[in-house]
Design a protein around this motif. Structure first.
Motif, mmCIF file in Angstrom:
data_model
loop_
_atom_site.group_PDB
_atom_site.id
_atom_site.type_symbol
_atom_site.label_atom_id
_atom_site.label_comp_id
_atom_site.label_asym_id
_atom_site.label_seq_id
_atom_site.Cartn_x
_atom_site.Cartn_y
_atom_site.Cartn_z
ATOM 1 N N ALA A 11 60.555 77.212 -13.683
ATOM 2 C CA ALA A 11 59.771 76.589 -14.764
ATOM 3 C C ALA A 11 58.282 76.635 -14.429
ATOM 4 N N GLU A 12 57.967 76.627 -13.138
ATOM 5 C CA GLU A 12 56.557 76.726 -12.718
ATOM 6 C C GLU A 12 56.122 78.179 -12.535
ATOM 7 N N LYS A 13 57.013 79.097 -12.876
ATOM 8 C CA LYS A 13 56.774 80.547 -12.759
ATOM 9 C C LYS A 13 56.506 80.993 -11.324
ATOM 10 N N ILE A 14 57.096 80.254 -10.368
ATOM 11 C CA ILE A 14 56.952 80.622 -8.955
ATOM 12 C C ILE A 14 58.146 81.475 -8.534
ATOM 13 N N MET A 15 59.292 81.244 -9.187
ATOM 14 C CA MET A 15 60.501 82.018 -8.902
ATOM 15 C C MET A 15 61.074 82.515 -10.225
ATOM 16 N N LEU A 16 61.995 83.454 -10.122
ATOM 17 C CA LEU A 16 62.690 83.899 -11.327
ATOM 18 C C LEU A 16 63.888 82.994 -11.566
ATOM 19 N N PRO A 17 64.173 82.662 -12.823
ATOM 20 C CA PRO A 17 65.336 81.803 -13.098
ATOM 21 C C PRO A 17 66.632 82.515 -12.745
ATOM 22 N N ARG A 18 67.664 81.741 -12.412
ATOM 23 C CA ARG A 18 68.997 82.335 -12.193
ATOM 24 C C ARG A 18 70.007 81.504 -12.961
ATOM 25 N N PRO A 19 70.758 82.155 -13.845
ATOM 26 C CA PRO A 19 71.755 81.405 -14.611
ATOM 27 C C PRO A 19 72.861 80.863 -13.706
ATOM 28 N N LEU A 20 73.481 79.779 -14.169
ATOM 29 C CA LEU A 20 74.549 79.132 -13.410
ATOM 30 C C LEU A 20 75.679 80.121 -13.096
ATOM 31 N N THR A 21 76.042 80.938 -14.071
ATOM 32 C CA THR A 21 77.149 81.888 -13.853
ATOM 33 C C THR A 21 76.817 82.849 -12.715
ATOM 34 N N ASP A 22 75.580 83.294 -12.673
ATOM 35 C CA ASP A 22 75.120 84.202 -11.627
ATOM 36 C C ASP A 22 75.222 83.516 -10.260
ATOM 37 N N LEU A 23 74.856 82.228 -10.210
ATOM 38 C CA LEU A 23 74.907 81.512 -8.927
ATOM 39 C C LEU A 23 76.352 81.308 -8.461
ATOM 40 N N ASP A 61 66.751 95.271 -10.784
ATOM 41 C CA ASP A 61 66.240 94.003 -11.315
ATOM 42 C C ASP A 61 64.908 94.126 -12.049
ATOM 43 N N CYS A 62 63.941 94.818 -11.419
ATOM 44 C CA CYS A 62 62.570 94.761 -11.964
ATOM 45 C C CYS A 62 62.494 95.317 -13.374
ATOM 46 N N LEU A 63 63.174 96.430 -13.619
ATOM 47 C CA LEU A 63 63.036 97.079 -14.924
ATOM 48 C C LEU A 63 63.606 96.247 -16.065
ATOM 49 N N ARG A 64 64.478 95.280 -15.728
ATOM 50 C CA ARG A 64 64.986 94.437 -16.817
ATOM 51 C C ARG A 64 64.341 93.047 -16.813
ATOM 52 N N CYS A 65 63.278 92.912 -16.024
ATOM 53 C CA CYS A 65 62.597 91.617 -15.923
ATOM 54 C C CYS A 65 61.474 91.537 -16.954
ATOM 55 N N ASP A 66 61.375 90.363 -17.622
ATOM 56 C CA ASP A 66 60.319 90.143 -18.627
ATOM 57 C C ASP A 66 58.928 90.344 -18.046
ATOM 58 N N ARG A 67 58.815 90.069 -16.725
ATOM 59 C CA ARG A 67 57.470 90.083 -16.112
ATOM 60 C C ARG A 67 57.115 91.435 -15.494
ATOM 61 N N TYR A 68 57.931 92.455 -15.802
ATOM 62 C CA TYR A 68 57.751 93.747 -15.114
ATOM 63 C C TYR A 68 56.319 94.275 -15.210
ATOM 64 N N PHE A 69 55.722 94.179 -16.408
ATOM 65 C CA PHE A 69 54.388 94.773 -16.596
ATOM 66 C C PHE A 69 53.256 93.872 -16.111
ATOM 67 N N HIS A 70 53.591 92.601 -15.797
ATOM 68 C CA HIS A 70 52.533 91.736 -15.243
ATOM 69 C C HIS A 70 53.090 90.947 -14.064
ATOM 70 N N CYS A 71 53.750 91.670 -13.191
ATOM 71 C CA CYS A 71 54.366 91.040 -12.015
ATOM 72 C C CYS A 71 53.339 90.911 -10.889
ATOM 73 N N HIS A 72 53.241 89.692 -10.323
ATOM 74 C CA HIS A 72 52.287 89.487 -9.227
ATOM 75 C C HIS A 72 53.002 89.354 -7.882
ATOM 76 N N GLU A 73 54.305 89.575 -7.890
ATOM 77 C CA GLU A 73 55.037 89.420 -6.629
ATOM 78 C C GLU A 73 54.661 90.526 -5.650
ATOM 79 N N LYS A 74 54.603 90.160 -4.391
ATOM 80 C CA LYS A 74 54.360 91.128 -3.321
ATOM 81 C C LYS A 74 55.698 91.476 -2.679
ATOM 82 N N THR A 75 55.754 92.650 -2.104
ATOM 83 C CA THR A 75 56.971 93.068 -1.397
ATOM 84 C C THR A 75 56.714 92.966 0.104
#
Ligand SMILES: CC(C)(COP(=O)(O)OP(=O)(O)OC[C@H]1O[C@@H](n2cnc3c(N)ncnc32)[C@H](O)[C@@H]1OP(=O)(O)O)[C@@H](O)C(=O)NCCC(=O)NCCS
Length: 170
Positions: free
Chosen positions: A23-35, A132-146
């Motif tokens: 919610a704070e956009k620090i992590m990507l959400p994970r649905p309950l089913t996925d967990l 994962d990345c190509l189906r992520c909403d934030r793909y074109f404005h991703c600030h995550e480092k590898t």
């Protein structure tokens, strides 16, 4: 505080923690089913009263490579050494499987650098981008480092490995 493999009963707390940071956009959400599907990948940090205070997962890509995912500690419990303790246990698990490299995508690269990782180009892990990345909403404005860490070969291991991480206050 102890670190142990996650159990099904931990999933609601893991879900809440991850989605708090999502919610704070620090992590990507994970649905309950996925967990629930991937709960066996998770370790949790458990407080004195049995409460889940942190989590982290090791996701395999192949026989040599895995990703540290969904690493977080409960809001209000940061900077007490729990994040590092979780990473150390995830890395110990990775080593026990004979993996060569562990990587993470993160908005907190400095934390991972403190844990021995180094920053690298994301293109080094094309399967992550495809999966994962190509189906992520934030793909074109991703600030995550590898970041990644090469695990020691069995012959490079120190003679004595500490079995449990040091006590940390929680
Ligand atoms: C990132 C996170 C897991 C770190 O956990 P933590 O328990 O606070 O970290 P630790 O107390 O073990 O810190 C270990 C070291 O990293 C440093 N550190 C921790 N978070 C840091 C950050 N965001 N930036 C820079 N350094 C950081 C600490 O100062 C400490 O350094 P030291 O060894 O020199 O004292 C935690 O802040 C968190 O849950 N953040 C929100 C979710 C998140 O960003 N997850 C990242 C992976 S997606």
């Amino acid at each position: 505080m102890t670190i142990r493999k996650a159990e099904l009963r931990d999933v609601p707390a893991i879900f809440e923690m991850i989605n708090h940071y999502a919610a704070e956009k620090i992590m990507l959400p994970r649905p309950l089913t996925d967990l629930y599907e991937s709960v066996r990948e998770f370790l949790v940090a458990e407080g004195e009263e049995g409460q889940v205070l942190g989590c982290g997962a090791l996701k395999f890509y192949n026989a040599e490579l895995a990703e540290v995912r969904s690493l977080c500690v409960a809001p209000g419990t940061q900077h007490r050494g729990m994040g590092r303790a979780l990473v150390e246990r995830v890395l110990a698990e990775a080593e026990s499987y004979g993996l060569k490299t562990v990587f993470a995508l993160t908005l907190a690269p400095e934390f991972f650098l403190k844990c021995g990782f180094r920053e690298v180009a994301r293109e080094r892990f094309p399967m992550k981008v495809w999966r994962d990345c190509l189906r992520c909403d934030r793909y074109f404005h991703c600030h995550e480092k590898t970041v990644c860490l090469d695990l020691p070969r069995p012959s490079e291991k120190p003679a004595k490995v500490q079995a449990e991480p040091a006590e940390v206050s929680a």
